[in-house]
Design a protein around this motif. Sequence first.
Motif, PDB file in Angstrom:
ATOM      1  N   MET A  27      -3.780   2.510   1.715  1.00  0.00           N
ATOM      2  CA  MET A  27      -2.523   3.154   1.311  1.00  0.00           C
ATOM      3  C   MET A  27      -1.844   3.809   2.513  1.00  0.00           C
ATOM      4  O   MET A  27      -0.642   3.632   2.748  1.00  0.00           O
ATOM      5  CB  MET A  27      -2.799   4.242   0.268  1.00  0.00           C
ATOM      6  CG  MET A  27      -3.138   3.789  -1.103  1.00  0.00           C
ATOM      7  SD  MET A  27      -3.290   5.275  -2.155  1.00  0.00           S
ATOM      8  CE  MET A  27      -4.342   4.636  -3.439  1.00  0.00           C
ATOM      9  N   LEU A  28      -2.623   4.601   3.241  1.00  0.00           N
ATOM     10  CA  LEU A  28      -2.069   5.319   4.385  1.00  0.00           C
ATOM     11  C   LEU A  28      -1.617   4.362   5.474  1.00  0.00           C
ATOM     12  O   LEU A  28      -0.567   4.556   6.099  1.00  0.00           O
ATOM     13  CB  LEU A  28      -3.113   6.297   4.926  1.00  0.00           C
ATOM     14  CG  LEU A  28      -3.439   7.475   3.990  1.00  0.00           C
ATOM     15  CD1 LEU A  28      -4.723   8.161   4.432  1.00  0.00           C
ATOM     16  CD2 LEU A  28      -2.293   8.469   3.966  1.00  0.00           C
ATOM     17  N   ALA A  29      -2.408   3.315   5.720  1.00  0.00           N
ATOM     18  CA  ALA A  29      -2.046   2.344   6.752  1.00  0.00           C
ATOM     19  C   ALA A  29      -0.736   1.652   6.422  1.00  0.00           C
ATOM     20  O   ALA A  29       0.109   1.416   7.297  1.00  0.00           O
ATOM     21  CB  ALA A  29      -3.162   1.320   6.922  1.00  0.00           C
ATOM     22  N   ALA A  30      -0.556   1.303   5.120  1.00  0.00           N
ATOM     23  CA  ALA A  30       0.688   0.649   4.721  1.00  0.00           C
ATOM     24  C   ALA A  30       1.856   1.623   4.732  1.00  0.00           C
ATOM     25  O   ALA A  30       2.974   1.273   5.146  1.00  0.00           O
ATOM     26  CB  ALA A  30       0.519   0.040   3.329  1.00  0.00           C
ATOM     27  N   ALA A  31       1.614   2.847   4.294  1.00  0.00           N
ATOM     28  CA  ALA A  31       2.709   3.824   4.225  1.00  0.00           C
ATOM     29  C   ALA A  31       3.251   4.173   5.603  1.00  0.00           C
ATOM     30  O   ALA A  31       4.457   4.404   5.768  1.00  0.00           O
ATOM     31  CB  ALA A  31       2.226   5.096   3.520  1.00  0.00           C
ATOM     32  N   ARG A  32       2.389   4.207   6.617  1.00  0.00           N
ATOM     33  CA  ARG A  32       2.812   4.564   7.970  1.00  0.00           C
ATOM     34  C   ARG A  32       2.822   3.375   8.925  1.00  0.00           C
ATOM     35  O   ARG A  32       3.089   3.543  10.115  1.00  0.00           O
ATOM     36  CB  ARG A  32       1.905   5.667   8.518  1.00  0.00           C
ATOM     37  CG  ARG A  32       1.884   6.945   7.685  1.00  0.00           C
ATOM     38  CD  ARG A  32       3.265   7.566   7.507  1.00  0.00           C
ATOM     39  NE  ARG A  32       3.856   7.977   8.768  1.00  0.00           N
ATOM     40  CZ  ARG A  32       3.711   9.198   9.307  1.00  0.00           C
ATOM     41  NH1 ARG A  32       3.001  10.128   8.668  1.00  0.00           N
ATOM     42  NH2 ARG A  32       4.283   9.494  10.447  1.00  0.00           N
ATOM     43  N   ASP A  33       2.539   2.185   8.407  1.00  0.00           N
ATOM     44  CA  ASP A  33       2.495   0.956   9.202  1.00  0.00           C
ATOM     45  C   ASP A  33       1.598   1.129  10.427  1.00  0.00           C
ATOM     46  O   ASP A  33       1.994   0.859  11.563  1.00  0.00           O
ATOM     47  CB  ASP A  33       3.895   0.504   9.621  1.00  0.00           C
ATOM     48  CG  ASP A  33       3.961  -1.007   9.849  1.00  0.00           C
ATOM     49  OD1 ASP A  33       2.898  -1.656   9.793  1.00  0.00           O
ATOM     50  OD2 ASP A  33       5.065  -1.523  10.072  1.00  0.00           O
ATOM     51  N   GLU A  88       5.570   9.724   3.444  1.00  0.00           N
ATOM     52  CA  GLU A  88       4.489  10.599   3.014  1.00  0.00           C
ATOM     53  C   GLU A  88       4.059  10.203   1.602  1.00  0.00           C
ATOM     54  O   GLU A  88       4.891   9.867   0.760  1.00  0.00           O
ATOM     55  CB  GLU A  88       4.951  12.051   3.029  1.00  0.00           C
ATOM     56  CG  GLU A  88       5.315  12.564   4.405  1.00  0.00           C
ATOM     57  CD  GLU A  88       5.807  14.007   4.368  1.00  0.00           C
ATOM     58  OE1 GLU A  88       5.757  14.636   3.282  1.00  0.00           O
ATOM     59  OE2 GLU A  88       6.243  14.494   5.428  1.00  0.00           O
ATOM     60  N   LEU A  89       2.764  10.271   1.364  1.00  0.00           N
ATOM     61  CA  LEU A  89       2.265   9.959   0.032  1.00  0.00           C
ATOM     62  C   LEU A  89       2.263  11.169  -0.888  1.00  0.00           C
ATOM     63  O   LEU A  89       2.349  11.018  -2.105  1.00  0.00           O
ATOM     64  CB  LEU A  89       0.852   9.370   0.127  1.00  0.00           C
ATOM     65  CG  LEU A  89       0.755   7.995   0.820  1.00  0.00           C
ATOM     66  CD1 LEU A  89      -0.678   7.499   0.794  1.00  0.00           C
ATOM     67  CD2 LEU A  89       1.685   6.978   0.180  1.00  0.00           C
ATOM     68  N   ALA A  90       2.139  12.361  -0.324  1.00  0.00           N
ATOM     69  CA  ALA A  90       2.179  13.560  -1.160  1.00  0.00           C
ATOM     70  C   ALA A  90       3.490  13.609  -1.943  1.00  0.00           C
ATOM     71  O   ALA A  90       4.570  13.400  -1.382  1.00  0.00           O
ATOM     72  CB  ALA A  90       2.036  14.807  -0.289  1.00  0.00           C
ATOM     73  N   ARG A 139       5.555  -3.611   0.076  1.00  0.00           N
ATOM     74  CA  ARG A 139       4.449  -3.841   0.993  1.00  0.00           C
ATOM     75  C   ARG A 139       3.174  -4.080   0.179  1.00  0.00           C
ATOM     76  O   ARG A 139       3.091  -3.712  -1.000  1.00  0.00           O
ATOM     77  CB  ARG A 139       4.244  -2.643   1.926  1.00  0.00           C
ATOM     78  CG  ARG A 139       5.474  -2.311   2.762  1.00  0.00           C
ATOM     79  CD  ARG A 139       5.211  -1.147   3.711  1.00  0.00           C
ATOM     80  NE  ARG A 139       4.219  -1.478   4.708  1.00  0.00           N
ATOM     81  CZ  ARG A 139       4.468  -2.164   5.828  1.00  0.00           C
ATOM     82  NH1 ARG A 139       5.699  -2.590   6.079  1.00  0.00           N
ATOM     83  NH2 ARG A 139       3.521  -2.426   6.686  1.00  0.00           N
ATOM     84  N   ALA A 140       2.176  -4.668   0.819  1.00  0.00           N
ATOM     85  CA  ALA A 140       0.883  -4.879   0.169  1.00  0.00           C
ATOM     86  C   ALA A 140      -0.226  -4.600   1.165  1.00  0.00           C
ATOM     87  O   ALA A 140      -0.126  -4.964   2.345  1.00  0.00           O
ATOM     88  CB  ALA A 140       0.761  -6.309  -0.359  1.00  0.00           C
ATOM     89  N   ALA A 141      -1.278  -3.947   0.688  1.00  0.00           N
ATOM     90  CA  ALA A 141      -2.462  -3.683   1.492  1.00  0.00           C
ATOM     91  C   ALA A 141      -3.640  -4.290   0.734  1.00  0.00           C
ATOM     92  O   ALA A 141      -3.956  -3.860  -0.380  1.00  0.00           O
ATOM     93  CB  ALA A 141      -2.653  -2.186   1.694  1.00  0.00           C
ATOM     94  N   LEU A 142      -4.269  -5.293   1.318  1.00  0.00           N
ATOM     95  CA  LEU A 142      -5.210  -6.141   0.581  1.00  0.00           C
ATOM     96  C   LEU A 142      -6.545  -6.246   1.290  1.00  0.00           C
ATOM     97  O   LEU A 142      -6.602  -6.501   2.505  1.00  0.00           O
ATOM     98  CB  LEU A 142      -4.630  -7.548   0.422  1.00  0.00           C
ATOM     99  CG  LEU A 142      -3.200  -7.641  -0.113  1.00  0.00           C
ATOM    100  CD1 LEU A 142      -2.677  -9.074  -0.006  1.00  0.00           C
ATOM    101  CD2 LEU A 142      -3.132  -7.143  -1.550  1.00  0.00           C
ATOM    102  N   ASP A 143      -7.618  -6.079   0.524  1.00  0.00           N
ATOM    103  CA  ASP A 143      -8.973  -6.298   1.032  1.00  0.00           C
ATOM    104  C   ASP A 143      -9.619  -7.517   0.397  1.00  0.00           C
ATOM    105  O   ASP A 143     -10.687  -7.931   0.817  1.00  0.00           O
ATOM    106  CB  ASP A 143      -9.824  -5.054   0.774  1.00  0.00           C
ATOM    107  CG  ASP A 143     -11.196  -5.135   1.420  1.00  0.00           C
ATOM    108  OD1 ASP A 143     -11.266  -5.472   2.624  1.00  0.00           O
ATOM    109  OD2 ASP A 143     -12.202  -4.877   0.730  1.00  0.00           O
TER     110      ASP A 143
END
Length: 317
Positions: free
Chosen positions: A118-124, A144-146, A256-260
Motif C-alpha cells: 500500500m505504502l509503496a504504491a501510494a508514494r511510488d 497520505e494513507l491516513a 494503481r495496483a500492488a500485487l504479490d
Amino acid sequence: MRPRIVCPSAEGDFTELFAAEPLRSRLAAIGEVGLAPDVPDEAELVRRVAGADVVLLATHLPDEALLAAAGRLRLVSFTGTGAASYVNLDLARELGVTVTNVTHYGDQAVAELTLALMLAAARDVPAGDRAVRAGQWAGWSGRELAGSRLAVLGFGGIGRVVARLGVALGMRVGAWDKVTDPQAMAAAGVEPLGWAQAFDADVVSVHLPLTDETRGMITTAELDLLRPGSILVNTARGEILEPGALAARLARGDVRAALDVFDPEPLRPDDPLLTVPGTVLTPHLGFRTPAALARMAEGAVGNVEAFLSGVPRNVVV
C-alpha cells in the motif's frame, strides 16, 4: 511396517526446515523419512511420490503423481493454506487420499507485506528507487494513507490484521466478507461493507481464499467501480481476479495496483501487468519470513502426527 514420509522436492527450502531439529526427530519417530536434496523434474517427482505413504508437499503435485501412488499414498500434508492451487482435490478424494493444510501461519507476515505494498504504491517507492539509482533527483507528490478509506475483502485471519494495521495508520477501514461478523468488525473499528460498496474506496485490499466461488469473482464490473486514484492490493491469489480484467483497467492510467500474486505464476514475459502503468509487483513473497515459514513447517509436521495417530486435523479432503 513404518510409513514412508517424503518431501519430494526441495522447492521453497522446506527440506531444510524438516531436516532441522526438532522436526526431523519428530518425523523419524513416526516413519521412514526421505527429504529431497533438489528440485526434480516431473518424472522424478512422480517416482518419489509413488513410493510414499505420506507426502509433505511444498510444490505442485501432478495428477500423474497421485495416480502413480494410488493404493499406497494416504496423506498429502500441504505446507500452506491454498491446497487447491497445488493438488487436484477431486482426484485425491476419488483415490482416498487425505489432504491437509496449515492455516494462520502467515497472517502477520502477509498483512505486513500488504501494508508495505500500500505504502509503496501510494508514494511510488519503486519509481523513486529507480530514479535515484539513475542519477535523477526530481521528486513528485504521493498520497497520505491516513484519513483515506481502506476496504478489506475477506475478514479472516490476514484481513483482520490488515484492518488493524489500517486503523493504526489512521485509515477509515471497512470490510466485506461472505459471512459478516458485525461484533468482530465493530470491536476492530471496522465498518461492514456491501460487495459493490467495497470498491468505492481509496485502497481495496484482497484477502479472499481461492475457492470455486471466489475464482474470477472480481470482474471488470467491480474494477470499473474503482475511483480514480485508488489502489488495488492483492496478496491473496491471482485467480480471484477475472483474467485480463485488471490489466485492462490499469491501462486507463487512473488507478494503481500492488500485487504479490498472479495467474499464472511466475508471470509470463509478455504479461501486460509488466508494462501497464501504475503497478508495484513482488514475487509471491508475502508469507516468506523465517517466523512464518517455521510455523508453516511445524503445522505440516503436526498434521502428519495427528493423521498417523488416528485423529486427523486441518483436513481439506
